[in-house]
Structure formats: structure tokens, C-alpha cells
Design a protein around this motif. Structure first.
Motif, PDB file in Angstrom:
ATOM      1  N   LEU A   1       0.923  -1.177  -0.128  1.00 48.59           N
ATOM      2  CA  LEU A   1       0.077  -0.032   0.051  1.00 48.59           C
ATOM      3  C   LEU A   1       1.051   1.172   0.012  1.00 48.59           C
ATOM      4  CD1 LEU A   1      -2.703  -1.102   2.645  1.00 48.59           C
ATOM      5  CD2 LEU A   1      -2.938  -1.044   0.259  1.00 48.59           C
ATOM      6  N   HIS A   2       0.572   2.274  -0.580  1.00 49.23           N
ATOM      7  CA  HIS A   2       1.223   3.348  -0.824  1.00 49.23           C
ATOM      8  C   HIS A   2       1.117   4.498   0.477  1.00 49.23           C
ATOM      9  CE1 HIS A   2       3.423   6.630  -2.709  1.00 49.23           C
ATOM     10  NE2 HIS A   2       2.615   7.276  -2.793  1.00 49.23           N
ATOM     11  N   LYS A   3       2.412   4.794   0.960  1.00 44.27           N
ATOM     12  CA  LYS A   3       2.543   5.639   2.131  1.00 44.27           C
ATOM     13  C   LYS A   3       2.081   6.972   1.652  1.00 44.27           C
ATOM     14  CE  LYS A   3       5.968   3.339   4.832  1.00 44.27           C
ATOM     15  NZ  LYS A   3       7.445   3.593   5.319  1.00 44.27           N
ATOM     16  N   GLY A   4       1.290   7.692   2.488  1.00 42.66           N
ATOM     17  CA  GLY A   4       0.790   8.869   1.999  1.00 42.66           C
ATOM     18  C   GLY A   4       0.035   9.410   0.738  1.00 42.66           C
ATOM     19  N   ALA A   5      -0.722   8.241   0.591  1.00 40.92           N
ATOM     20  CA  ALA A   5      -1.679   8.380  -0.716  1.00 40.92           C
ATOM     21  C   ALA A   5      -2.805   9.311  -0.333  1.00 40.92           C
ATOM     22  CB  ALA A   5      -2.259   6.953  -1.084  1.00 40.92           C
TER      23      ALA A   5
ATOM     24  N   LEU B   1      -6.291  14.558  -1.099  1.00 36.41           N
ATOM     25  CA  LEU B   1      -7.191  15.198  -0.112  1.00 36.41           C
ATOM     26  C   LEU B   1      -6.830  16.907   0.117  1.00 36.41           C
ATOM     27  CD1 LEU B   1      -7.879  12.832   3.039  1.00 36.41           C
ATOM     28  CD2 LEU B   1      -9.384  13.227   0.908  1.00 36.41           C
ATOM     29  N   SER B   2      -7.817  17.691  -0.104  1.00 32.37           N
ATOM     30  CA  SER B   2      -7.440  18.944   0.396  1.00 32.37           C
ATOM     31  C   SER B   2      -6.903  19.162   1.654  1.00 32.37           C
ATOM     32  CB  SER B   2      -8.842  19.983   0.262  1.00 32.37           C
ATOM     33  OG  SER B   2      -9.602  19.604   1.220  1.00 32.37           O
ATOM     34  N   PRO B   3      -6.147  20.543   2.063  1.00 31.38           N
ATOM     35  CA  PRO B   3      -5.636  20.567   3.444  1.00 31.38           C
ATOM     36  C   PRO B   3      -6.844  20.760   4.368  1.00 31.38           C
ATOM     37  CG  PRO B   3      -4.720  21.963   1.744  1.00 31.38           C
ATOM     38  CD  PRO B   3      -5.751  21.391   1.095  1.00 31.38           C
ATOM     39  N   ASP B   4      -7.832  21.054   4.064  1.00 32.64           N
ATOM     40  CA  ASP B   4      -9.021  21.066   5.214  1.00 32.64           C
ATOM     41  C   ASP B   4      -9.386  19.760   5.521  1.00 32.64           C
ATOM     42  OD1 ASP B   4      -9.194  23.873   5.056  1.00 32.64           O
ATOM     43  OD2 ASP B   4     -10.603  23.822   3.609  1.00 32.64           O
TER      44      ASP B   4
ATOM     45  N   ILE C   1      -7.492  16.901   5.337  1.00 29.96           N
ATOM     46  CA  ILE C   1      -6.144  16.247   6.024  1.00 29.96           C
ATOM     47  C   ILE C   1      -6.463  16.869   7.394  1.00 29.96           C
ATOM     48  CG2 ILE C   1      -3.756  16.556   6.083  1.00 29.96           C
ATOM     49  CD1 ILE C   1      -3.553  16.589   2.992  1.00 29.96           C
ATOM     50  N   TYR C   2      -6.719  17.953   7.753  1.00 25.59           N
ATOM     51  CA  TYR C   2      -6.708  18.601   8.972  1.00 25.59           C
ATOM     52  C   TYR C   2      -7.797  17.950   9.816  1.00 25.59           C
ATOM     53  CZ  TYR C   2      -7.222  21.827  13.022  1.00 25.59           C
ATOM     54  OH  TYR C   2      -7.345  22.275  14.183  1.00 25.59           O
TER      55      TYR C   2
ATOM     56  N   LEU D   1      -1.447   9.737   5.802  1.00 24.10           N
ATOM     57  CA  LEU D   1      -1.259  11.268   5.724  1.00 24.10           C
ATOM     58  C   LEU D   1       0.233  11.557   6.100  1.00 24.10           C
ATOM     59  CD1 LEU D   1      -4.394  12.559   7.403  1.00 24.10           C
ATOM     60  CD2 LEU D   1      -3.982  12.483   5.012  1.00 24.10           C
ATOM     61  N   ASN D   2       0.877  10.337   6.812  1.00 20.75           N
ATOM     62  CA  ASN D   2       2.131  10.692   7.239  1.00 20.75           C
ATOM     63  C   ASN D   2       2.213  11.539   8.554  1.00 20.75           C
ATOM     64  OD1 ASN D   2       3.763   9.235   5.409  1.00 20.75           O
ATOM     65  ND2 ASN D   2       3.846  10.852   3.771  1.00 20.75           N
ATOM     66  N   TYR D   3       0.989  11.492   9.469  1.00 20.78           N
ATOM     67  CA  TYR D   3       0.838  12.460  10.526  1.00 20.78           C
ATOM     68  C   TYR D   3       1.370  11.663  11.668  1.00 20.78           C
ATOM     69  CZ  TYR D   3      -1.829  14.543  13.933  1.00 20.78           C
ATOM     70  OH  TYR D   3      -2.077  15.296  15.112  1.00 20.78           O
ATOM     71  N   ASN D   4       2.393  12.061  12.460  1.00 20.09           N
ATOM     72  CA  ASN D   4       2.811  11.524  13.305  1.00 20.09           C
ATOM     73  C   ASN D   4       2.200  11.462  14.482  1.00 20.09           C
ATOM     74  OD1 ASN D   4       5.340  10.846  12.073  1.00 20.09           O
ATOM     75  ND2 ASN D   4       6.638  12.878  12.592  1.00 20.09           N
TER      76      ASN D   4
END
Length: 148
Positions: free
Chosen positions: A33-37, A42-45, A47-48, A113-116
Motif C-alpha cells: 500500500l502506498h504511504k501518503g496516498a 485530499l485538500s488541506p482542510d 487532511i486537518y 497522511l504521514n501524520y506523526n
């Protein structure tokens, strides 16, 4: 005899939760599976919104999983052993399922999302899941409290 079967079934469900989350991690780390797909589409909104949702899900479900188990077991205090066993089994499954949901959601958000922050929330879920390991001693302590 019935308690042993219940503990074995709960331990099986517990191990399935661990194996499934490890399979998700291996799928992303292995390149299946692709990381960060999600971050790419997605839009920044949005993602947040997902980042905040991962934290809120963790904050809501971990205490809910742990508290509902304890409260339910206190409610059956003084009742028969069959009812204690039934409640222990049902509420252990609920607890494992809620913690599994926390871990899975945070794993997908972390890798998507690569969100830590989701990584830390997932680790909190894993720690809570480790705390929730079903043992015969725990079940016996609830059953012995009923004989008083």
C-alpha cells in the motif's frame, strides 16, 4: 471448564486484533500500500479534519473501552457466576473491539497522511490493548467478589 473456554476465545480475539494491526503495518511498510496516498488526493482542510479526528477518536474510545468494562463488571457484582462470565465475555470483546478500532484508524491515518500524531495515538491504543489482556485471574477475581 466454561471459564477456560471463554478465556481461550477471548485470547483468540485479542491475538486477531494484534495480527490484523501488524498486517496493516506490514502492508504499508512492505510497499503493498502506498504511504501518503491520502495526502496526495485530499485538500488541506480534509487532511486537518482527519488529523483532528484521529486524536479525538483516541481520546474518546480508550477511556470508554476501559471504563465500560469496569462499570459493567461492578454492576454484576453479587450476581451469579454465569452472569458474571457472560458479562466478562461480552465486555471484554467490546473493549478489545474499541481498542482495535483506535489502532486501525490511527494506523491508516499515520500511513495515509504521514501524520506523526496518529502514530502516538496508535501507540496509546496498543498500550491500552496490552492492559486489556484477558486472564483467568481477572475473571476469577470478579467471580470471587460475587461470593462475598
Amino acid at each position: 471448564m466454561q471459564t477456560e473456554k471463554t478465556i481461550k476465545a477471548l485470547r483468540f480475539n485479542y491475538s486477531v486484533a494484534f495480527i490484523a494491526t501488524i498486517a496493516i503495518i506490514v502492508a504499508f511498510e512492505g510497499g503493498f500500500l502506498h504511504k501518503g496516498a491520502l495526502a496526495n488526493i485530499l485538500s488541506p482542510d480534509n487532511i486537518y479534519l482527519l488529523e483532528v479526528s484521529s486524536v479525538m477518536i483516541t481520546i474518546a474510545l480508550i477511556p470508554a473501552a476501559l471504563k465500560t468494562f469496569t462499570r459493567s463488571m461492578k454492576k454484576v457484582a453479587g450476581k451469579g457466576k454465569a452472569q458474571v462470565l457472560r458479562t466478562f465475555s461480552k465486555m471484554s470483546l467490546v473493549r478489545i473491539s474499541l481498542l482495535f478500532a483506535v489502532i486501525v484508524v490511527n494506523a491508516f491515518i499515520y500511513y495515509g497522511l504521514n501524520y506523526n500524531g496518529a502514530l502516538y495515538c496508535g501507540l496509546f491504543g496498543y498500550c491500552a490493548l496490552l492492559y486489556s489482556y484477558p486472564t483467568a485471574n481477572t475473571l476469577d477475581s470478579f467471580m470471587n467478589n460475587n461470593e462475598e
